[in-house]
Design a protein around this motif. Structure first.
Motif, PDB file in Angstrom:
ATOM      1  N   VAL A   5       5.392  67.130  -9.811  1.00  0.00           N
ATOM      2  CA  VAL A   5       5.703  68.507 -10.239  1.00  0.00           C
ATOM      3  C   VAL A   5       6.305  69.306  -9.079  1.00  0.00           C
ATOM      4  O   VAL A   5       5.748  69.342  -7.984  1.00  0.00           O
ATOM      5  CB  VAL A   5       4.479  69.247 -10.839  1.00  0.00           C
ATOM      6  N   ALA A  58       8.212  72.507  -9.913  1.00  0.00           N
ATOM      7  CA  ALA A  58       8.867  73.623 -10.621  1.00  0.00           C
ATOM      8  C   ALA A  58       8.330  74.978 -10.176  1.00  0.00           C
ATOM      9  O   ALA A  58       8.614  75.993 -10.803  1.00  0.00           O
ATOM     10  CB  ALA A  58       8.695  73.450 -12.133  1.00  0.00           C
ATOM     11  N   GLY A  77       7.175  78.955  -5.096  1.00  0.00           N
ATOM     12  CA  GLY A  77       6.850  78.999  -3.662  1.00  0.00           C
ATOM     13  C   GLY A  77       6.749  80.412  -3.130  1.00  0.00           C
ATOM     14  O   GLY A  77       7.187  80.695  -2.016  1.00  0.00           O
ATOM     15  N   SER A  78       6.125  81.307  -3.904  1.00  0.00           N
ATOM     16  CA  SER A  78       6.088  82.713  -3.478  1.00  0.00           C
ATOM     17  C   SER A  78       5.304  82.911  -2.180  1.00  0.00           C
ATOM     18  O   SER A  78       5.665  83.754  -1.364  1.00  0.00           O
ATOM     19  CB  SER A  78       5.535  83.591  -4.604  1.00  0.00           C
ATOM     20  N   ARG A  79       4.282  82.089  -1.939  1.00  0.00           N
ATOM     21  CA  ARG A  79       3.503  82.252  -0.693  1.00  0.00           C
ATOM     22  C   ARG A  79       4.286  81.799   0.535  1.00  0.00           C
ATOM     23  O   ARG A  79       3.984  82.194   1.650  1.00  0.00           O
ATOM     24  CB  ARG A  79       2.164  81.493  -0.794  1.00  0.00           C
ATOM     25  N   LYS A 115      10.403  76.258  -1.636  1.00  0.00           N
ATOM     26  CA  LYS A 115       9.908  75.451  -0.504  1.00  0.00           C
ATOM     27  C   LYS A 115      10.136  73.947  -0.696  1.00  0.00           C
ATOM     28  O   LYS A 115      10.318  73.207   0.272  1.00  0.00           O
ATOM     29  CB  LYS A 115       8.430  75.741  -0.257  1.00  0.00           C
ATOM     30  N   SER A 127       3.963  72.611 -16.435  1.00  0.00           N
ATOM     31  CA  SER A 127       4.911  71.657 -15.843  1.00  0.00           C
ATOM     32  C   SER A 127       4.372  70.233 -15.939  1.00  0.00           C
ATOM     33  O   SER A 127       5.106  69.295 -16.258  1.00  0.00           O
ATOM     34  CB  SER A 127       5.182  72.022 -14.374  1.00  0.00           C
TER      35      SER A 127
END
Ligand SMILES: Nc1ccn([C@@H]2O[C@H](COP(=O)(O)OP(=O)(O)OP(=O)(O)O)[C@@H](O)[C@H]2O)c(=O)n1
Ligand SMILES: C[C@](O)(CO)[C@H](O)COP(=O)(O)O
Length: 234
Positions: A10, A12, A15-17, A24, A88
């Motif tokens: 997976v 999808a 990668g907000s952090r 990322k 996902s």
């Protein structure tokens, strides 16, 4: 590992952090996208017959290009994921070849996974139906309430930090996901989805280097670990 294994990778997430403009999973690690490192490891295992790659809808064509460029011939499906990791995974399971009776699910952003750890997890699953890779926690863990006060200190001897891969008999994982959809349940890993059906899920002990690249400080750490492995010829 004796059974016919399929792998769902997976990738999808947004990668907000990590906070980078580029998601990322596409950031370079030793000159290659993180996701490619992960896929190459699965591609190199004889026991794995089939890989379903789950990516963001707008990245499907780009990832088909990566599959060609890096000759990832076992990736038989590149499909769009959903808004949550669980969605996902479910999309990935459905797109695996019907021949795969056993399924392992792995995060595309855990590129430091090893063949030894994958085999340990899958062998445990073949014995008990479901198994996840994990490491014992090293810190003391506290449960804290909304006002910032400690409410409990669980006994560390029973606490494990859960990783991927997570490996299952395919029919068990599929029916657990179907039930989760019907009951609007969302978990942060696949073991949770299976645990709530009452089926046993075993732990396979992994190692601390199988990090999930999540926040910026994980990138130099992953580079360092990869370099050490290359120096050792692994
Ligand atoms: N809707 C989602 C969310 C996550 N993932 C994947 O699940 C793995 C673990 O998730 P995480 O590291 O939390 O990724 P992100 O959701 O991308 O990160 P963040 O929570 O910081 O946004 C990653 O390989 C990620 O791409 C996914 O396929 N679909
Ligand atoms: C599946 C997982 O990697 C196990 O540690 C983790 O639960 C993913 O959770 P996240 O919150 O999406 O990072």
């Amino acid at each position: 590992m004796n059974a016919h294994w399929g792998a769902v990778v997976v990738a999808a997430g947004r990668g907000s952090r990590m906070g980078t403009a580029e998601s990322k999973q596409y950031l370079p690690l030793h000159g290659k996208p993180i996701l490619v490192h992960t896929l190459e490891l699965f591609q190199a295992m004889d026991e794995i017959a089939d890989i379903a790659l789950v990516v963001g809808e707008s990245d499907v064509e780009r990832c088909k290009g990566l599959v060609m460029e890096y000759k990832l011939s076992k990736v038989t499906a590149v499909v769009a994921g959903g808004s949550e990791r669980q969605h996902s995974v479910y999309a990935g399971i459905k797109s695996l070849s019907p021949a795969a009776e056993w399924v392992m699910v792995h995060d595309g952003v855990r590129p430091l996974i090893t063949k030894k750890a994958i085999r340990a997890c899958c062998e445990k699953a073949e014995h008990s139906g479901a198994a996840v890779l994990a490491v014992p926690v090293k810190d003391t863990i506290k449960q804290v309430d909304d006002s910032g006060l400690i409410v409990a200190t669980p006994d560390r001897r029973s606490l494990w930090a859960i990783q991927t891969p997570q490996a299952f008999r395919r029919d068990l994982l599929t029916s657990a996901h179907e039930r989760a959809v019907a009951e609007h349940f969302l978990g942060t890993d696949d073991a949770m989805v299976v645990e709530r059906t009452g089926a046993p899920v075993a732990i396979a002990e992994g190692d601390y280097t199988n990090i999930k690249i999540t926040t910026p400080e994980d990138l130099p750490w992953a580079e360092f670990l990869l370099e050490k492995r290359m120096e050792r010829g692994e």
